[in-house]
Design a protein around this motif. Structure first.
Motif, short mmCIF file in Angstrom:
data_model
loop_
_atom_site.label_atom_id
_atom_site.label_comp_id
_atom_site.label_asym_id
_atom_site.label_seq_id
_atom_site.Cartn_x
_atom_site.Cartn_y
_atom_site.Cartn_z
N ALA A 133 9.47 11.48 -2.98
CA ALA A 133 9.35 10.22 -2.25
C ALA A 133 9.31 10.51 -0.75
N ASP A 134 8.12 10.54 -0.19
CA ASP A 134 7.91 10.79 1.23
C ASP A 134 8.02 9.46 1.97
N THR A 135 9.12 9.26 2.68
CA THR A 135 9.34 7.96 3.33
C THR A 135 8.34 7.69 4.45
N SER A 136 7.68 8.72 4.96
CA SER A 136 6.72 8.48 6.04
C SER A 136 5.52 7.67 5.56
N VAL A 137 5.21 7.71 4.26
CA VAL A 137 4.07 6.91 3.78
C VAL A 137 4.37 5.42 3.85
N LEU A 138 5.65 5.06 3.94
CA LEU A 138 5.99 3.65 4.01
C LEU A 138 5.55 3.01 5.32
N ARG A 139 5.16 3.82 6.30
CA ARG A 139 4.65 3.25 7.56
C ARG A 139 3.30 2.57 7.35
N THR A 140 2.59 2.92 6.32
CA THR A 140 1.30 2.28 6.04
C THR A 140 1.44 1.14 5.03
N LEU A 141 2.66 0.91 4.56
CA LEU A 141 2.87 -0.12 3.55
C LEU A 141 2.82 -1.50 4.19
N PRO A 142 2.06 -2.44 3.61
CA PRO A 142 2.06 -3.80 4.15
C PRO A 142 3.46 -4.39 4.18
N GLU A 143 3.72 -5.22 5.16
CA GLU A 143 5.05 -5.80 5.34
C GLU A 143 5.54 -6.50 4.08
N ARG A 144 4.64 -7.20 3.43
CA ARG A 144 5.03 -7.93 2.22
C ARG A 144 5.51 -6.98 1.14
N GLU A 145 4.85 -5.82 1.02
CA GLU A 145 5.24 -4.85 0.00
C GLU A 145 6.57 -4.18 0.34
N LEU A 146 6.82 -3.95 1.62
CA LEU A 146 8.11 -3.39 2.02
C LEU A 146 9.24 -4.33 1.61
N ARG A 147 9.08 -5.60 1.92
CA ARG A 147 10.10 -6.58 1.58
C ARG A 147 10.27 -6.69 0.06
#
Length: 378
Positions: free
Chosen positions: A178-192
């Motif tokens: 699980a590379d947390t840096s890829v979460l920077r490209t995640l849409p806000e809705r998906e993060l929530r």
């Protein structure tokens, strides 16, 4: 709980097929020797199929391919990219994935590498479970929800029109990275949406974790690597403990379905339309489902209403919906729940709670009580 975890965390999952979950920023970087070594240790054969979707592949596939080739230079690697969306997690797409394995000439020691969110992970894992009666799967989750939930534990499946995850198999991965840096490209809705599943672990197992999430909500929403790594690691520790004790969901593991009986019914009734529409995606549906489960717990005299109020407030602070979407018929939702995998001969089964951090499975819940909660539109 400290907000300053190590740059990388590892969670070990015990059981008949143990594996490690690696968590932290930069874990897909092929220039890092530790990343290359980690993947080299779990690639056992000469064939690999990288499975991704049309949203994730343009962003991250080249990094994953470079890491795979660095780990095994002679690897025969093919890529299969499916259309994005829960509505694509079908038997037809599953068949296409098997066709890609056949075209690769994948042998019994091949590996399926799942690069994506829960849809990709579930479908790719199911293909790995079925190809030649089971080959290796490595999960490279790219959404928060997949990092804390679907990539861990070996539950793989596809959907049918009649319900979610009705066709599948238990097939633990060889590794989760699980590379947390890829979460920077995640849409806000998906993060929530991913944060809903994180909240679930606190609701079921640890009230102090819920308090930590409330205290660090702003850091999580700002995608702070320290906060994300800590939240993911803690969530995976909870799930790893449950999976090791109950790998086939025959008892304790069912607690992980808090909010999911309501949530899956909502998703199915909305046709799994998900993030590309006004319909709720999985994490949003689970958020609503947890609030409904808390209200049902109160209606049945199990839990104080204040516990549900606090849960609802935390979910709202994280930007998640907490009320049933308009236009959904309570009777239709109850009918969906009858087909839920947690239902049995005694009737509807729900994961309910006595208070934050203390949940249990309750069988034989009266449909009238469920309807009353749905009709109240919490």
């Amino acid at each position: 709980m400290s907000l300053h975890p190590p740059a990388q965390r590892t969670v070990e999952v015990a059981g008949d097929a143990p594996y490690a979950i690696s968590i932290g920023p930069g874990l897909l970087d092929a220039a890092r020797a530790d990343n290359v070594q980690r993947l080299a240790q779990v690639l056992r054969g000469r064939h690999a199929l990288l499975v991704s979707d049309s949203h994730v592949a343009p962003l991250h596939a080249q990094r994953a391919i470079a890491l795979l080739h660095a780990a095994r230079p002679q690897l025969a690697l093919s890529t299969w990219v499916m259309p994005a969306g829960e509505q694509e997690k079908t038997l037809a797409r599953f068949g296409e994935c098997l066709d890609a394995l056949a075209a690769l000439g994948a042998t019994r020691d091949a590996t399926v590498v799942a690069l994506g969110g829960g849809v990709v992970g579930d479908l790719a894992g199911f293909a790995a479970a079925c190809w030649m009666r089971g080959i290796d799967c490595v999960q490279l989750p790219t959404t928060l929800l997949a990092m804390v939930d679907s990539s861990v534990g070996g539950k793989t499946a596809v959907d049918l029109p009649q319900g979610k995850n009705l066709v599948g198999a238990f097939h633990p991965p060889r590794a989760v990275i699980a590379d947390t840096s890829v979460l920077r490209t995640l849409p806000e809705r998906e993060l929530r949406a991913g944060l809903a599943e994180v909240v679930k672990y606190g609701a079921v197992f640890d009230a102090q974790f819920l308090a930590w999430l409330d205290a660090h909500a702003d850091a999580l929403l700002a995608r702070d690597d320290h906060a994300l790594t800590e939240a993911i690691a803690r969530s995976c520790e909870f799930k790893a403990d449950v999976v090791a004790r109950d790998p086939y969901e025959r008892g304790h593991r069912a607690l992980l379905n808090f909010g999911h009986t309501f949530g899956h019914a909502i998703e199915a009734e909305q046709g799994y339309a998900g993030s590309g529409s006004d319909a709720l995606n999985h994490g949003e549906a689970v958020a609503v489902g947890m609030v409904l489960a808390a209200r049902l717990s109160t209606l049945l005299g199990l839990a104080p209403a204040e516990a549900g109020d606090r849960l609802q407030a935390l979910l709202q602070r994280l930007g998640l919906p907490t009320g049933l979407p308009p236009g959904l018929d309570p009777g239709a939702l109850v009918a969906r729940m009858r087909l839920d995998k947690k239902a049995d001969a005694h009737g509807l089964r729900f994961v309910l709670w006595d208070r934050a951090g203390s949940a249990r499975v309750v069988a034989g819940v009266a449909e009238d009580a469920v309807r009353a909660v749905l009709e109240a539109r919490a």
